[in-house]
Structures are given as C-alpha cells and as structure tokens.
Design a protein around this motif. Sequence first.
Motif, PDB file in Angstrom:
ATOM      1  N   ARG A  19       0.910  -1.281  -0.108  1.00  0.00           N
ATOM      2  CA  ARG A  19       0.101   0.020   0.045  1.00  0.00           C
ATOM      3  C   ARG A  19       0.944   1.001  -0.261  1.00  0.00           C
ATOM      4  O   ARG A  19       1.817   1.419   0.808  1.00  0.00           O
ATOM      5  N   VAL A  20       0.588   2.057  -0.891  1.00  0.00           N
ATOM      6  CA  VAL A  20       1.411   3.636  -1.039  1.00  0.00           C
ATOM      7  C   VAL A  20       0.653   4.447  -0.140  1.00  0.00           C
ATOM      8  O   VAL A  20      -0.491   4.623  -0.354  1.00  0.00           O
ATOM      9  N   LYS A  21       1.514   5.068   0.664  1.00  0.00           N
ATOM     10  CA  LYS A  21       0.869   6.085   1.701  1.00  0.00           C
ATOM     11  C   LYS A  21       1.245   7.565   1.376  1.00  0.00           C
ATOM     12  O   LYS A  21       0.263   8.276   1.664  1.00  0.00           O
ATOM     13  N   LYS A  22       2.336   7.698   0.722  1.00  0.00           N
ATOM     14  CA  LYS A  22       2.834   9.054   0.230  1.00  0.00           C
ATOM     15  C   LYS A  22       3.574   8.952  -0.894  1.00  0.00           C
ATOM     16  O   LYS A  22       4.391   8.000  -0.995  1.00  0.00           O
ATOM     17  N   PRO A  38      -0.611   7.674  -3.916  1.00  0.00           N
ATOM     18  CA  PRO A  38      -0.990   7.385  -2.671  1.00  0.00           C
ATOM     19  C   PRO A  38      -2.346   6.860  -2.636  1.00  0.00           C
ATOM     20  O   PRO A  38      -3.346   7.309  -3.177  1.00  0.00           O
ATOM     21  N   GLY A  39      -2.507   5.840  -1.822  1.00  0.00           N
ATOM     22  CA  GLY A  39      -3.872   5.016  -1.883  1.00  0.00           C
ATOM     23  C   GLY A  39      -3.711   3.892  -2.468  1.00  0.00           C
ATOM     24  O   GLY A  39      -4.746   3.072  -2.393  1.00  0.00           O
ATOM     25  N   ALA A  40      -3.008   3.796  -3.416  1.00  0.00           N
ATOM     26  CA  ALA A  40      -2.585   2.527  -4.234  1.00  0.00           C
ATOM     27  C   ALA A  40      -2.431   1.336  -3.582  1.00  0.00           C
ATOM     28  O   ALA A  40      -1.676   1.357  -2.611  1.00  0.00           O
ATOM     29  N   VAL A  41      -3.263   0.255  -3.812  1.00  0.00           N
ATOM     30  CA  VAL A  41      -2.972  -1.237  -3.345  1.00  0.00           C
ATOM     31  C   VAL A  41      -2.544  -1.930  -4.469  1.00  0.00           C
ATOM     32  O   VAL A  41      -3.141  -2.154  -5.439  1.00  0.00           O
ATOM     33  N   PHE A  42      -1.367  -2.752  -4.364  1.00  0.00           N
ATOM     34  CA  PHE A  42      -1.190  -3.726  -5.323  1.00  0.00           C
ATOM     35  C   PHE A  42      -0.952  -5.217  -4.631  1.00  0.00           C
ATOM     36  O   PHE A  42      -0.887  -5.312  -3.434  1.00  0.00           O
ATOM     37  N   GLU A  90      -4.670 -16.047 -11.899  1.00  0.00           N
ATOM     38  CA  GLU A  90      -3.872 -14.864 -11.492  1.00  0.00           C
ATOM     39  C   GLU A  90      -4.856 -13.716 -10.951  1.00  0.00           C
ATOM     40  O   GLU A  90      -5.889 -13.623 -11.202  1.00  0.00           O
ATOM     41  N   ILE A  91      -4.310 -13.120 -10.082  1.00  0.00           N
ATOM     42  CA  ILE A  91      -4.929 -12.005  -9.286  1.00  0.00           C
ATOM     43  C   ILE A  91      -4.395 -10.777 -10.073  1.00  0.00           C
ATOM     44  O   ILE A  91      -3.046 -10.613 -10.314  1.00  0.00           O
ATOM     45  N   ASP A  92      -5.376  -9.770 -10.564  1.00  0.00           N
ATOM     46  CA  ASP A  92      -4.874  -8.441 -10.864  1.00  0.00           C
ATOM     47  C   ASP A  92      -4.019  -7.848  -9.931  1.00  0.00           C
ATOM     48  O   ASP A  92      -4.512  -7.662  -8.880  1.00  0.00           O
ATOM     49  N   ALA A  93      -2.957  -7.441 -10.293  1.00  0.00           N
ATOM     50  CA  ALA A  93      -2.056  -6.638  -9.375  1.00  0.00           C
ATOM     51  C   ALA A  93      -2.790  -5.507  -8.802  1.00  0.00           C
ATOM     52  O   ALA A  93      -2.416  -5.101  -7.869  1.00  0.00           O
ATOM     53  N   VAL A  94      -3.490  -4.827  -9.701  1.00  0.00           N
ATOM     54  CA  VAL A  94      -4.213  -3.586  -9.070  1.00  0.00           C
ATOM     55  C   VAL A  94      -5.911  -4.061  -9.169  1.00  0.00           C
ATOM     56  O   VAL A  94      -6.262  -4.073 -10.259  1.00  0.00           O
ATOM     57  N   CYS A  95      -6.551  -3.863  -8.039  1.00  0.00           N
ATOM     58  CA  CYS A  95      -7.835  -4.135  -8.063  1.00  0.00           C
ATOM     59  C   CYS A  95      -8.593  -3.359  -6.930  1.00  0.00           C
ATOM     60  O   CYS A  95      -8.328  -3.323  -5.637  1.00  0.00           O
ATOM     61  N   SER A  96      -9.248  -2.266  -7.468  1.00  0.00           N
ATOM     62  CA  SER A  96      -9.761  -1.147  -6.637  1.00  0.00           C
ATOM     63  C   SER A  96     -10.926  -1.829  -5.578  1.00  0.00           C
ATOM     64  O   SER A  96     -11.172  -1.296  -4.513  1.00  0.00           O
ATOM     65  N   SER A  97     -11.558  -2.768  -6.047  1.00  0.00           N
ATOM     66  CA  SER A  97     -12.674  -3.235  -5.094  1.00  0.00           C
ATOM     67  C   SER A  97     -12.302  -3.816  -3.816  1.00  0.00           C
ATOM     68  O   SER A  97     -13.312  -3.657  -2.751  1.00  0.00           O
TER      69      SER A  97
END
Length: 145
Positions: A19-22, A38-42, A90-97
């Motif tokens: 998780r990117v915080k800043k 910021p806020g991105a989750v991988f 595979e899991i998508d590296a980025v999944c906002s849900s």
Amino acid sequence: MHPQYTMPLHWHDEFEFIRVKKGRLRLFLNNEPLIGEPGAVFFVSPGTLHRAEPIDCIYECAVFDAKLISGYDVSKMSRYIRPIITGDVEIDAVCSSAKDTVDELFSSISVERDYYELYAVSLLVKIFYELYSSDCVKVSRKKSK
C-alpha cells in the motif's frame, strides 16, 4: 518505514499486499512496471518476481502465508487459494474493489488491539472474496497457452 527504502528484486512463497501511503512507488512485477500513487494497493501472488523503487514515497507491506486462510489442503477455502499459488489463476495486481478492506487490514495489524489476529484473518478472507467477486482473479495467461 524508511521513506527511501528500495525493495530489491526477490520472490517468496507468501502473498503480499503493498500500500502506497505517500509519494509514488514504481513497482515491477515479473519485470512489468506499475506506478502507485497515494492510496494505491498492489496484490503480489506467491512466486512473483518483484521489486520496487520509491519516488519520495512511504509504502507498507503485509506478507502472509496462504495457509492462514486456506488450511492445509483440507479446507474448502483451499479451492480458491490453491489455484492462485499454482498459477492456474492470476490476481490482477491492481484491483480497487478490495482497497477499503486492505486499508482496514493495515489499520488492524498496526494497532494490535485484543484479538486483532482473528480480525486480520477475517479481513484476508474478505479481501479474497472481493477479488473473486469483482473478476480480479482470472485464468492465468501461462496456463491458457
């Protein structure tokens, strides 16, 4: 916690959430570059080669063994987790849900209130539910060839 920590190229048998915080994070998954704001989750699956370069960034990682939620091949949960480990899906590296639940996971493990481990495991299960139910888990390109 060091804001300039560069993650060297590595892999492991565990799942990892980043998780990117800043700032910005340049993440490489199997040499494919991704940029996180910021806020991105991988989501990093077991066995995935990965490294990261922070760009004036603070990020955090949660690494966990799939056996926490799938048991030892005797649990019904293993039918969802095992295909990710074996590379059949595979899991998508980025999944906002699943972002809100991942945020909740990071909060729960950083505070460590009474019984937080039980709550954290329940959140892991919920994250995988959200990944599957939002079509962020797909048949592997490696396996479909």
